[in-house]
Design a protein around this motif. Sequence first.
Motif, PDB file in Angstrom:
ATOM      1  N   SER A 103       0.814  -1.224   0.000  1.00  0.00           N
ATOM      2  CA  SER A 103       0.000   0.000   0.000  1.00  0.00           C
ATOM      3  C   SER A 103       0.842   1.266   0.000  1.00  0.00           C
ATOM      4  CB  SER A 103      -0.998   0.024   1.164  1.00  0.00           C
ATOM      5  OG  SER A 103      -1.954  -0.996   1.003  1.00  0.00           O
ATOM      6  N   GLY A 104       2.163   1.140  -0.185  1.00  0.00           N
ATOM      7  CA  GLY A 104       2.998   2.300  -0.507  1.00  0.00           C
ATOM      8  C   GLY A 104       3.067   2.436  -2.015  1.00  0.00           C
ATOM      9  N   GLY A 105       4.023   3.205  -2.501  1.00  0.00           N
ATOM     10  CA  GLY A 105       4.197   3.318  -3.949  1.00  0.00           C
ATOM     11  C   GLY A 105       3.225   4.282  -4.597  1.00  0.00           C
ATOM     12  N   VAL A 106       2.590   3.842  -5.665  1.00  0.00           N
ATOM     13  CA  VAL A 106       1.866   4.734  -6.578  1.00  0.00           C
ATOM     14  C   VAL A 106       0.450   5.014  -6.091  1.00  0.00           C
ATOM     15  CG1 VAL A 106       1.028   5.045  -8.924  1.00  0.00           C
ATOM     16  CG2 VAL A 106       3.251   3.970  -8.525  1.00  0.00           C
ATOM     17  N   PHE A 107       0.195   6.286  -5.776  1.00  0.00           N
ATOM     18  CA  PHE A 107      -1.115   6.743  -5.314  1.00  0.00           C
ATOM     19  C   PHE A 107      -1.796   7.605  -6.384  1.00  0.00           C
ATOM     20  CE2 PHE A 107      -1.091   6.891  -0.345  1.00  0.00           C
ATOM     21  CZ  PHE A 107      -0.710   5.568  -0.307  1.00  0.00           C
ATOM     22  N   ALA A 108      -3.093   7.416  -6.533  1.00  0.00           N
ATOM     23  CA  ALA A 108      -4.044   8.359  -7.125  1.00  0.00           C
ATOM     24  C   ALA A 108      -3.537   9.134  -8.335  1.00  0.00           C
ATOM     25  CB  ALA A 108      -4.524   9.337  -6.056  1.00  0.00           C
TER      26      ALA A 108
ATOM     27  N   THR B  48       5.886   6.662  -1.116  1.00  0.00           N
ATOM     28  CA  THR B  48       7.013   6.219  -0.294  1.00  0.00           C
ATOM     29  C   THR B  48       8.162   7.221  -0.322  1.00  0.00           C
ATOM     30  OG1 THR B  48       6.378   3.922  -0.682  1.00  0.00           O
ATOM     31  CG2 THR B  48       8.624   4.321   0.119  1.00  0.00           C
ATOM     32  N   THR B  49       8.418   7.803  -1.498  1.00  0.00           N
ATOM     33  CA  THR B  49       9.491   8.796  -1.620  1.00  0.00           C
ATOM     34  C   THR B  49       8.972  10.222  -1.475  1.00  0.00           C
ATOM     35  OG1 THR B  49       9.249   8.897  -4.038  1.00  0.00           O
ATOM     36  CG2 THR B  49      10.778   7.254  -3.147  1.00  0.00           C
ATOM     37  N   ASN B  50       7.619  10.367  -1.348  1.00  0.00           N
ATOM     38  CA  ASN B  50       6.987  11.691  -1.201  1.00  0.00           C
ATOM     39  C   ASN B  50       7.305  12.606  -2.375  1.00  0.00           C
ATOM     40  OD1 ASN B  50       5.832  11.116   1.401  1.00  0.00           O
ATOM     41  ND2 ASN B  50       7.892  11.345   2.265  1.00  0.00           N
ATOM     42  N   GLN B  51       7.180  12.064  -3.580  1.00  0.00           N
ATOM     43  CA  GLN B  51       7.452  12.841  -4.791  1.00  0.00           C
ATOM     44  C   GLN B  51       6.231  12.848  -5.705  1.00  0.00           C
ATOM     45  OE1 GLN B  51      11.030  10.470  -5.808  1.00  0.00           O
ATOM     46  NE2 GLN B  51      12.091  12.438  -6.010  1.00  0.00           N
ATOM     47  N   ASN B  52       5.849  14.039  -6.138  1.00  0.00           N
ATOM     48  CA  ASN B  52       4.847  14.197  -7.186  1.00  0.00           C
ATOM     49  C   ASN B  52       5.553  14.371  -8.520  1.00  0.00           C
ATOM     50  OD1 ASN B  52       2.334  14.193  -5.690  1.00  0.00           O
ATOM     51  ND2 ASN B  52       2.963  16.166  -4.839  1.00  0.00           N
ATOM     52  N   PHE B  53       5.034  13.731  -9.559  1.00  0.00           N
ATOM     53  CA  PHE B  53       5.679  13.842 -10.862  1.00  0.00           C
ATOM     54  C   PHE B  53       4.677  13.667 -11.989  1.00  0.00           C
ATOM     55  CE2 PHE B  53       5.962   9.373  -9.654  1.00  0.00           C
ATOM     56  CZ  PHE B  53       5.658   8.685 -10.821  1.00  0.00           C
ATOM     57  N   ILE B  54       5.134  14.032 -13.183  1.00  0.00           N
ATOM     58  CA  ILE B  54       4.331  13.953 -14.402  1.00  0.00           C
ATOM     59  C   ILE B  54       5.093  13.116 -15.430  1.00  0.00           C
ATOM     60  CG2 ILE B  54       3.380  15.284 -16.340  1.00  0.00           C
ATOM     61  CD1 ILE B  54       3.198  17.681 -14.405  1.00  0.00           C
ATOM     62  N   VAL B  55       4.366  12.292 -16.183  1.00  0.00           N
ATOM     63  CA  VAL B  55       4.905  11.672 -17.399  1.00  0.00           C
ATOM     64  C   VAL B  55       3.950  11.992 -18.537  1.00  0.00           C
ATOM     65  CG1 VAL B  55       6.175   9.824 -16.245  1.00  0.00           C
ATOM     66  CG2 VAL B  55       3.776   9.469 -16.868  1.00  0.00           C
TER      67      VAL B  55
END
Length: 498
Positions: free
Chosen positions: A69-74, A92-99
């Motif tokens: 339940s860590g990893g990729v959220f929403a 888990t790394t507390n990073q927001n990003f775009i692809v």
Amino acid sequence: MIYQNPIVRGFYPDPSVCYANSKYYLVCSSMQYFPAVPLFESEDLLNWTQIGHCLTRTEQIALKNVNSSGGVFAPTIRFHDGRFYMTTTNSTTNQNFIVWTDNIYGEWSDPIFIDQNGIDPSLYFENEKSYFMSNGSDAEGISGIVQCEIDIATGEKRSPSKTVWQGSGGRYLEGPHLYKIKDYYYLLAAEGGTEYGHMVTYARSTSPYGPFEAYPNNPVLTNRNLGGFQIQGVGHGDLIEAPDGSYWLVHLGFRQTGQWTTFHHLGREVFLSPVEFHDNGWFTAGIDGTTPEYVNVPYAKEVQRFQNEYTFLNTDFEKEWCYLRHPLIENYTLCKNQITLNGSSNSLDDVASPTFIGLRQKEFCCRINCDIEIDHGEAGITLYMDENHHYDLALLKVPEGYQIIERICIGNIKSIEAQYSLGNSSRATLVIESNSQEYRFFVNSENQNILLGTGLTRYLSSEVAGGFTGVIIGLYAFDQDSTNTAKFTNFKCEYLHE
């Protein structure tokens, strides 16, 4: 035409949807599983086909040793100026990003990181401006829905992050999306936590910067007060216009195992609820603000299609199947009629990547069977909720030959519940049957299914295990010496009606 919810069944939470080139595209959370962010396509918002994933390369998403339940959220998917964008959080790394991609059927870019905290990021485009929002807190420490302008090509912020709405009073404000419809900007969100108190709320403004006025009758959609109703946990939605110009909410929810048994183990799924705009500019959703099992879809032209049988032959290993975290790919040989797995010393109890490949369980009632052959070590079928909650039916090499075991793992309870000797036979047919309340474990011997034992579904539920995932039907191999080979053939998962 009458359609049945959920429209995408099994563990596919936090749906987001966009429209492009006469089709609809939908993405969902994937947590610790890889490839990440399942991607679906539809012509009518009702019948969905998985066409791939957005994150298919290990360098796009860090999942090593990520807790369940860590990893990729929403994630959020949007289409702008001929290009698809997907934004998400690695919690888990507390990073927001775009692809991004220009070819929805192809590869997506490397991540572009955004310097804004929180989770559940979203994008909005207007007048050459790109708006980025998430839940979190701004530079002044004000928590809520936080927004800034960004350079969509580089992720660089063009304005400070500022909190624009603090919700309607429910806990865990999350899942923001911004839309411009006629005279208003609508800010959609979720509150109440993604359990039984979940709900969809919204506010509106005449400017994308706010101030936002909350809908007076929030929540606009929730099943939180429907005791004895199977569909619960309704919330976290995305607003979309249908082919006939009507509006709908694509949102998550879950099905509890019975009218009065408040457990769910299939995960959070994708539901569809109607939206009606009124003359005063506000909108209502669902049927009297709730999500029903059956919904009338006036524009629908095709009957609802459900796939009831899954085999190696009719599934795509790169689409429907998934791994735990980043797999050691040389341990997998995937053919249309056989899977060969080389076991590793990582077990299903580890926060690592065991040799494991699985399908999401989509219905309560199913029958799973598979022929398995090993040289030594262990291999089998697991009903996997997380590293601390799974049921295993396995073929095991022991000093006196081979045996079948039924194992339960519930928290810190790990027990072999049954054993069945195969003598010197290194091949077996394993069978699992389920209804909403229990799993039943069999070994087929001389064309007869011999019952080894049962396991209650509730112990693989979110209410017991915690977390945000659902049961995965996994095929796995394990060997302390990392040298065993397991062959899986004649796999079939058939969904039945209770």
